[in-house]
Design a protein around this motif. Structure first.
Motif, PDB file in Angstrom:
ATOM      1  N   SER A 197       9.644  75.662   9.995  1.00 49.70           N
ATOM      2  CA  SER A 197       9.304  75.049   8.881  1.00 49.70           C
ATOM      3  C   SER A 197       7.981  74.689   8.432  1.00 49.70           C
ATOM      4  N   GLN A 198       7.112  74.634   9.714  1.00 52.80           N
ATOM      5  CA  GLN A 198       5.641  74.224   9.692  1.00 52.80           C
ATOM      6  C   GLN A 198       4.906  75.416   9.443  1.00 52.80           C
ATOM      7  N   MET A 199       5.490  76.455  10.047  1.00 50.60           N
ATOM      8  CA  MET A 199       4.763  77.836   9.483  1.00 50.60           C
ATOM      9  C   MET A 199       4.973  78.329   8.047  1.00 50.60           C
ATOM     10  N   ARG A 200       6.021  78.081   7.751  1.00 50.93           N
ATOM     11  CA  ARG A 200       6.566  78.386   6.263  1.00 50.93           C
ATOM     12  C   ARG A 200       5.513  77.537   5.465  1.00 50.93           C
ATOM     13  N   ALA A 201       5.384  76.379   5.603  1.00 48.11           N
ATOM     14  CA  ALA A 201       4.780  75.247   4.811  1.00 48.11           C
ATOM     15  C   ALA A 201       3.307  75.875   4.884  1.00 48.11           C
ATOM     16  N   THR A 202       2.601  76.244   5.952  1.00 45.06           N
ATOM     17  CA  THR A 202       1.427  76.374   6.193  1.00 45.06           C
ATOM     18  C   THR A 202       0.944  77.859   5.419  1.00 45.06           C
ATOM     19  N   PHE A 203       1.872  78.815   5.402  1.00 44.91           N
ATOM     20  CA  PHE A 203       1.867  80.098   4.678  1.00 44.91           C
ATOM     21  C   PHE A 203       1.990  79.762   3.344  1.00 44.91           C
ATOM     22  N   LYS A 204       2.820  79.044   2.772  1.00 40.45           N
ATOM     23  CA  LYS A 204       2.835  78.652   1.213  1.00 40.45           C
ATOM     24  C   LYS A 204       1.417  77.877   0.823  1.00 40.45           C
ATOM     25  N   GLU A 205       0.925  77.048   1.719  1.00 38.72           N
ATOM     26  CA  GLU A 205      -0.297  76.150   1.401  1.00 38.72           C
ATOM     27  C   GLU A 205      -1.549  77.336   1.437  1.00 38.72           C
ATOM     28  N   GLY A 206      -1.590  78.184   2.173  1.00 38.97           N
ATOM     29  CA  GLY A 206      -2.600  79.125   2.346  1.00 38.97           C
ATOM     30  C   GLY A 206      -2.545  80.128   1.125  1.00 38.97           C
ATOM     31  N   SER A 207      -1.270  80.590   0.909  1.00 36.16           N
ATOM     32  CA  SER A 207      -1.363  81.397  -0.426  1.00 36.16           C
ATOM     33  C   SER A 207      -1.414  80.976  -1.580  1.00 36.16           C
ATOM     34  N   SER A 208      -1.087  79.733  -1.771  1.00 35.82           N
ATOM     35  CA  SER A 208      -1.323  78.953  -3.017  1.00 35.82           C
ATOM     36  C   SER A 208      -2.825  78.668  -3.072  1.00 35.82           C
ATOM     37  N   PHE A 209      -3.438  78.581  -1.936  1.00 40.35           N
ATOM     38  CA  PHE A 209      -5.041  78.121  -2.275  1.00 40.35           C
ATOM     39  C   PHE A 209      -5.590  79.535  -2.640  1.00 40.35           C
ATOM     40  N   VAL A 210      -5.152  80.776  -2.049  1.00 43.67           N
ATOM     41  CA  VAL A 210      -5.794  82.019  -2.538  1.00 43.67           C
ATOM     42  C   VAL A 210      -5.579  82.102  -4.107  1.00 43.67           C
ATOM     43  N   ASN A 211      -4.208  81.770  -4.519  1.00 47.02           N
ATOM     44  CA  ASN A 211      -3.664  82.169  -5.952  1.00 47.02           C
ATOM     45  C   ASN A 211      -4.722  81.241  -6.725  1.00 47.02           C
ATOM     46  N   LYS A 212      -4.834  80.038  -6.280  1.00 46.02           N
ATOM     47  CA  LYS A 212      -5.487  78.968  -7.172  1.00 46.02           C
ATOM     48  C   LYS A 212      -7.072  79.126  -7.266  1.00 46.02           C
ATOM     49  N   PRO A 214     -10.440  80.946  -7.930  1.00 48.67           N
ATOM     50  CA  PRO A 214     -10.940  82.451  -8.515  1.00 48.67           C
ATOM     51  C   PRO A 214     -11.817  83.179  -7.488  1.00 48.67           C
ATOM     52  N   VAL A 215     -12.540  82.376  -6.805  1.00 52.93           N
ATOM     53  CA  VAL A 215     -13.710  82.878  -5.652  1.00 52.93           C
ATOM     54  C   VAL A 215     -12.956  83.706  -4.774  1.00 52.93           C
ATOM     55  N   LEU A 216     -11.902  83.103  -4.264  1.00 56.73           N
ATOM     56  CA  LEU A 216     -10.973  84.008  -3.162  1.00 56.73           C
ATOM     57  C   LEU A 216     -10.361  85.281  -3.791  1.00 56.73           C
ATOM     58  N   LEU A 217      -9.889  85.167  -4.983  1.00 51.58           N
ATOM     59  CA  LEU A 217      -9.410  86.110  -5.482  1.00 51.58           C
ATOM     60  C   LEU A 217     -10.417  87.423  -5.751  1.00 51.58           C
ATOM     61  N   LEU A 218     -11.740  87.161  -6.009  1.00 52.72           N
ATOM     62  CA  LEU A 218     -12.806  88.002  -5.961  1.00 52.72           C
ATOM     63  C   LEU A 218     -12.957  88.413  -4.793  1.00 52.72           C
ATOM     64  N   ILE A 219     -12.985  87.449  -3.777  1.00 57.61           N
ATOM     65  CA  ILE A 219     -13.300  88.166  -2.497  1.00 57.61           C
ATOM     66  C   ILE A 219     -12.036  89.246  -1.947  1.00 57.61           C
ATOM     67  N   GLN A 340     -17.131  79.007   4.489  1.00 55.69           N
ATOM     68  CA  GLN A 340     -17.512  77.863   3.866  1.00 55.69           C
ATOM     69  C   GLN A 340     -16.742  77.436   2.604  1.00 55.69           C
ATOM     70  N   HIS A 341     -15.837  78.522   2.258  1.00 55.62           N
ATOM     71  CA  HIS A 341     -15.390  78.554   0.869  1.00 55.62           C
ATOM     72  C   HIS A 341     -13.711  78.406   1.023  1.00 55.62           C
ATOM     73  N   ILE A 342     -13.197  78.219   2.464  1.00 55.32           N
ATOM     74  CA  ILE A 342     -11.946  78.001   2.794  1.00 55.32           C
ATOM     75  C   ILE A 342     -11.638  76.615   3.359  1.00 55.32           C
ATOM     76  N   GLU A 343     -10.508  75.968   3.047  1.00 57.51           N
ATOM     77  CA  GLU A 343     -10.107  74.835   3.478  1.00 57.51           C
ATOM     78  C   GLU A 343      -9.713  75.001   4.987  1.00 57.51           C
ATOM     79  N   SER A 344     -10.177  73.934   5.776  1.00 55.83           N
ATOM     80  CA  SER A 344      -9.877  74.113   7.132  1.00 55.83           C
ATOM     81  C   SER A 344      -8.483  74.140   7.821  1.00 55.83           C
TER      82      SER A 344
END
Length: 406
Positions: A197-212, A214-219, A340-344
């Motif tokens: 469950s924790q790993m799935r939650a981390t994956f969802k949080e990370g993918s959500s961060f990328v999707n939301k 614009p900087v990471l989508l460009l990267i 510097q553009h990614i949450e810890s």
């Protein structure tokens, strides 16, 4: 860590082509397939291992990576012995090499993202720019030593560089078990560590961060096209020197010696360039770093085109060394800026997304560039590698404008 990795890689990869071709007898198609299987493993496992690092421990992920990669390299250096003595020739050398590279790919995914995430959390985002560039200098010094050792070891036995390099990776893993600390990472709650469950939650949080973001989508675009370009150039620059440019004839030196000399000169120039950047440029100013990366991408494209079209050895070496100088600054700055553009909390997972995009670019772009070399010439392939870097100019320009407007 940076120095030992660079030393081991330089020992193994300076003369790896001689080992693959002269001792193992791999043909060009098999050489391409070895890289394809490696990238396939990276593509499949990049995200799960990134989530593992964010959920459990970046330190543990890094140590696991070095143990696995060291074992894979040692296996790869002993495939002849294993095939003839243990397996009685029942398994071909090519299959054993592919197996070793696939194991290496597992280790690569454990390392990808986790290493940068660990050091960024330990020292802080504002300090990593200077730290990564300084680490690059240690890598270059170690690589110079590794190039010399590679040439010497290969004269004794062509498989010896892989055995020594793999041993260095295992030794580094043992050292890190003792010396590596992890003080600023917060693992998941104990109650969650025995479930997915924790790993799935981390994956969802990370993918959500990328999707939301614009900087990471460009990267992601940067990673995709960087992978496509690098796969072609990295596999063809030696052939370009040999078939199109021609190596000097002096004292019966073979190609391994000349490539070793080219590599050492390039490392020294990169070391000098990094020192100038550290002393003269404010690497803690993110605006300065963004502008510098844009300039470096443009210069990289010019150098790759110049190398591909080089009419003689002097031209080719000048453009090749200049490209190495620019890369020695660009990649540490890019790594620092990216972190510097990614949450810890999801840093390793997000970096794995980006590494996966790079693997897709290599898998898709490499065959296209290789086909161009077969259909036309290697010069065309190298110029095509430069063309694949052009979208990066627009991406970095857009990132620069976004920050200026923001």
């Amino acid at each position: 860590m940076s120095a030992i990795m660079a030393l081991a890689n330089s020992i193994m990869f300076t003369t790896y082509a001689l080992y693959y071709v002269n001792e193992l007898g791999l043909n060009p198609f098999q050489l391409v397939l070895v890289g394809t299987f490696l990238e396939l493993v990276i593509f499949l496992l990049e995200i799960p291992t990134g989530v593992f690092a964010d959920t459990y421990s970046r330190r543990l992920s890094v140590i696991i990576a070095f143990f696995i990669m060291g074992a894979a390299y040692i296996l790869e250096g002993n495939v002849v012995l294993i095939s003839e003595s243990l397996l009685q020739g029942a398994v071909s050398l090519f299959v054993l090499v592919v197996l070793a590279e696939m194991i290496r790919g597992v280790g690569e995914t454990f390392l990808s993202g986790a290493q940068q995430s660990w050091i960024t959390d330990e020292v802080g985002e504002e300090r990593i720019g200077r730290l990564f560039v300084r680490a690059g200098q240690f890598q270059q010094i170690a690589s110079i030593t590794g190039i010399i050792l590679s040439v010497v070891l290969s004269t004794i036995a062509l498989n010896l560089p892989y055995v020594i390099g793999g041993g260095l990776y295992v030794g580094l893993a043992v050292y890190l078990l003792i010396a590596m600390k992890e003080t600023n990472f917060r693992a998941a709650a104990r109650d969650d560590l025995n479930s997915w469950s924790q790993m799935r939650a981390t994956f969802k949080e990370g993918s959500s961060f990328v999707n939301k973001s614009p900087v990471l989508l460009l990267i992601l675009i940067v990673s995709l096209f960087s992978g496509a370009s690098s796969e072609g150039f990295d596999r063809l620059w030696e052939a370009h020197f040999i078939t199109d440019i021609g190596l000097p004839t002096f004292n019966d030196w073979n190609s391994a010696v000349w490539f070793g000399i080219f590599g050492i000169c390039g490392m020294l120039l990169g070391l000098l360039t990094n020192e100038v950047v550290i002393r003269r440029i404010n690497l803690e100013n993110r605006s300065v770093v963004r502008n510098l990366m844009l300039i470096l991408v443009i210069l990289k494209i010019i150098c790759v085109i110049a190398f591909g079209l080089a009419p003689n050895l002097v031209w080719a070496l000048a453009s090749f060394w200049l490209l190495g100088m620019f890369n020695s600054v660009f990649y540490p700055l890019y790594s620092a800026w990216l972190n510097q553009h990614i949450e810890s909390g999801t840093r390793s997972t997000v970096l794995s997304f980006l590494s996966q995009a790079n693997a897709i670019g290599q898998t898709a772009g490499g065959p296209v560039i290789g086909w161009a070399g077969v259909r036309y010439t290697i010069r065309v392939s190298i110029v095509l590698s430069a063309v694949m870097l052009v979208p990066l100019v627009f991406v970095f320009q857009k990132l620069r404008r976004q920050k200026e407007n923001g």
